[in-house]
Design an enzyme around this catalytic site. Sequence first.
Site, PDB file in Angstrom:
ATOM      1  N   GLY A  14       0.872  -1.193   0.000  1.00  0.00           N
ATOM      2  CA  GLY A  14       0.000   0.000   0.000  1.00  0.00           C
ATOM      3  C   GLY A  14       0.897   1.227   0.000  1.00  0.00           C
ATOM      4  O   GLY A  14       1.811   1.335   0.824  1.00  0.00           O
ATOM      5  N   ALA A  66       7.215  -0.445  -5.400  1.00  0.00           N
ATOM      6  CA  ALA A  66       7.422   0.485  -4.281  1.00  0.00           C
ATOM      7  C   ALA A  66       8.710   1.305  -4.373  1.00  0.00           C
ATOM      8  O   ALA A  66       9.091   1.954  -3.403  1.00  0.00           O
ATOM      9  CB  ALA A  66       7.360  -0.231  -2.924  1.00  0.00           C
ATOM     10  N   ALA A  67       9.361   1.314  -5.539  1.00  0.00           N
ATOM     11  CA  ALA A  67      10.546   2.185  -5.684  1.00  0.00           C
ATOM     12  C   ALA A  67      10.127   3.645  -5.520  1.00  0.00           C
ATOM     13  O   ALA A  67      10.816   4.442  -4.870  1.00  0.00           O
ATOM     14  CB  ALA A  67      11.194   1.970  -7.046  1.00  0.00           C
ATOM     15  N   GLY A  68       8.965   3.995  -6.088  1.00  0.00           N
ATOM     16  CA  GLY A  68       8.451   5.362  -5.926  1.00  0.00           C
ATOM     17  C   GLY A  68       8.133   5.655  -4.462  1.00  0.00           C
ATOM     18  O   GLY A  68       8.346   6.770  -3.979  1.00  0.00           O
ATOM     19  N   ASP A  69       7.635   4.650  -3.766  1.00  0.00           N
ATOM     20  CA  ASP A  69       7.319   4.850  -2.338  1.00  0.00           C
ATOM     21  C   ASP A  69       8.607   5.066  -1.538  1.00  0.00           C
ATOM     22  O   ASP A  69       8.641   5.891  -0.615  1.00  0.00           O
ATOM     23  CB  ASP A  69       6.561   3.636  -1.783  1.00  0.00           C
TER      24      ASP A  69
HETATM   25  O1  RIB Z   1       3.584   1.395  -4.904  1.00  0.00           O
HETATM   26  C1  RIB Z   1       3.499   0.025  -4.687  1.00  0.00           C
HETATM   27  C2  RIB Z   1       2.201  -0.302  -4.009  1.00  0.00           C
HETATM   28  O2  RIB Z   1       1.140  -0.032  -4.888  1.00  0.00           O
HETATM   29  C3  RIB Z   1       2.047  -1.758  -3.640  1.00  0.00           C
HETATM   30  O3  RIB Z   1       2.555  -2.052  -2.373  1.00  0.00           O
HETATM   31  C4  RIB Z   1       0.547  -1.975  -3.787  1.00  0.00           C
HETATM   32  O4  RIB Z   1      -0.095  -2.259  -2.585  1.00  0.00           O
HETATM   33  C5  RIB Z   1       0.014  -0.710  -4.430  1.00  0.00           C
HETATM   34  O5  RIB Z   1      -0.583   0.117  -3.509  1.00  0.00           O
END
Ligand code: RIB
Length: 305
Positions: free
Chosen positions: A41, A252-255
Site C-alpha cells: 500500500g 514500491a521504488a516510488g514509495d
Molecule cells: O507502490 C506500490 C504499491 O502499490 C504496492 O505495495 C501496492 O499495494 C500498491 O498500492
Amino acid sequence: MDRNAILVVGSANMDMVVVAEKFPQPGETLFGRQFNMYPGGKGANQAVCAAKLGGETHFIGRMGNDLFRERLVQNMASDGVVMDHLLIDEQEPTGIALITVDGGGENEIIVISGSNMKLSPADVESRRALFNRVGVVLAQLEIPLETVARTAELAAAAGACFILNPAPACKLPVKLLQRVDFLTPNRLELELLAGMSILDDIESVRCAAQRLLDQGVGNVLVTLGERGSLWVTPGEARLFAARRVQAVDTTAAGDAFNGAFAFALSRGETVPQAIHFANRVAAFSVTRMGAQSSMPTAADIEEWV
Ligand code: RIB
C-alpha cells in the site's frame, strides 16, 4: 514530539505477489516462479520507509477488521511507524493488491481498495491536532480525493510542508495543486496530470512539469526510474542521476523515493541533498523483493554506499 516528525495520510494493502518470467498476454496461461504475501500500500510503504530510516513517523489510514489488518499493523509498528491514529472499518475489508513481477523486476499492479477508500475528510479532521506537531505531511491517491484535499488544507493551516505523490494518477483540482509544496509524479503520472504526451527527452518532461507549476504547484519532482529524478521549479530544471542496479523487484521504488525524501526534508536537509538521498534509497529498494520488506534502514544505506 518535535516538528521533525512526519505524517503519512494514506493507504495500506496486503500485496499478493507472483513472480513469473514474463507478463501473460490477454488469454494466455503461464506458470509462475513463486508466490508470496508482502505488506504494501503506497501510504503504508512510504511511512515504513521514513520510519526505518529513523524518522518519527505517524500514519493515518483506515483498515478492515480482519487478519490482514492485524498483520499489516504488526509489521508497520515493528518497523517503527506510530499506529495510534489508525481507523478501523467494520464494513469494508483491508485493501489488497494483486502484483505480477516479471524477470526484469518490472511490475503490474491491480488494487482492490476496500477500507482505504472509506478514509474520509472527517476521519482526518478528527486527527487534526497531529498536524500541528509534524513538519512534513505526505499523501498519495489511493484514498478519496476529497480526503487528500482536506489533508492538504490541514497541512497548510498547520504550516507543514505538503508532499503529494500523485499515484495512481488522476486529474487534480487546481485548488489542491496550489497547496502542494512538492508533487512527485513518475513519467506516466506526469503525462496524465499535465494533459500532454512526453517524449524521451528531459526538455519534454520539463515542459509537462512546467504546466503544473503554472497551476500553482511549488516544486515538481519527476521520478524517472533508472535515469534518476528531475527537479523542476519556476525557471529551473535539474536532473539527479540514479545509481545503476540490478533490479529484482521495482514495486514500491516510488514509495521509497517519497518516504526517503520526506524523511530527509524533515531532518532539515536541503532539497538537492534530499533528492540525492531519496534516489539512493529508491535504488536500494529495487534490489529486494516486496514493498515494505524492500525499505532500507539508514545503516543499510551507509553500508551500501
Ligand atoms: O507502490 C506500490 C504499491 O502499490 C504496492 O505495495 C501496492 O499495494 C500498491 O498500492
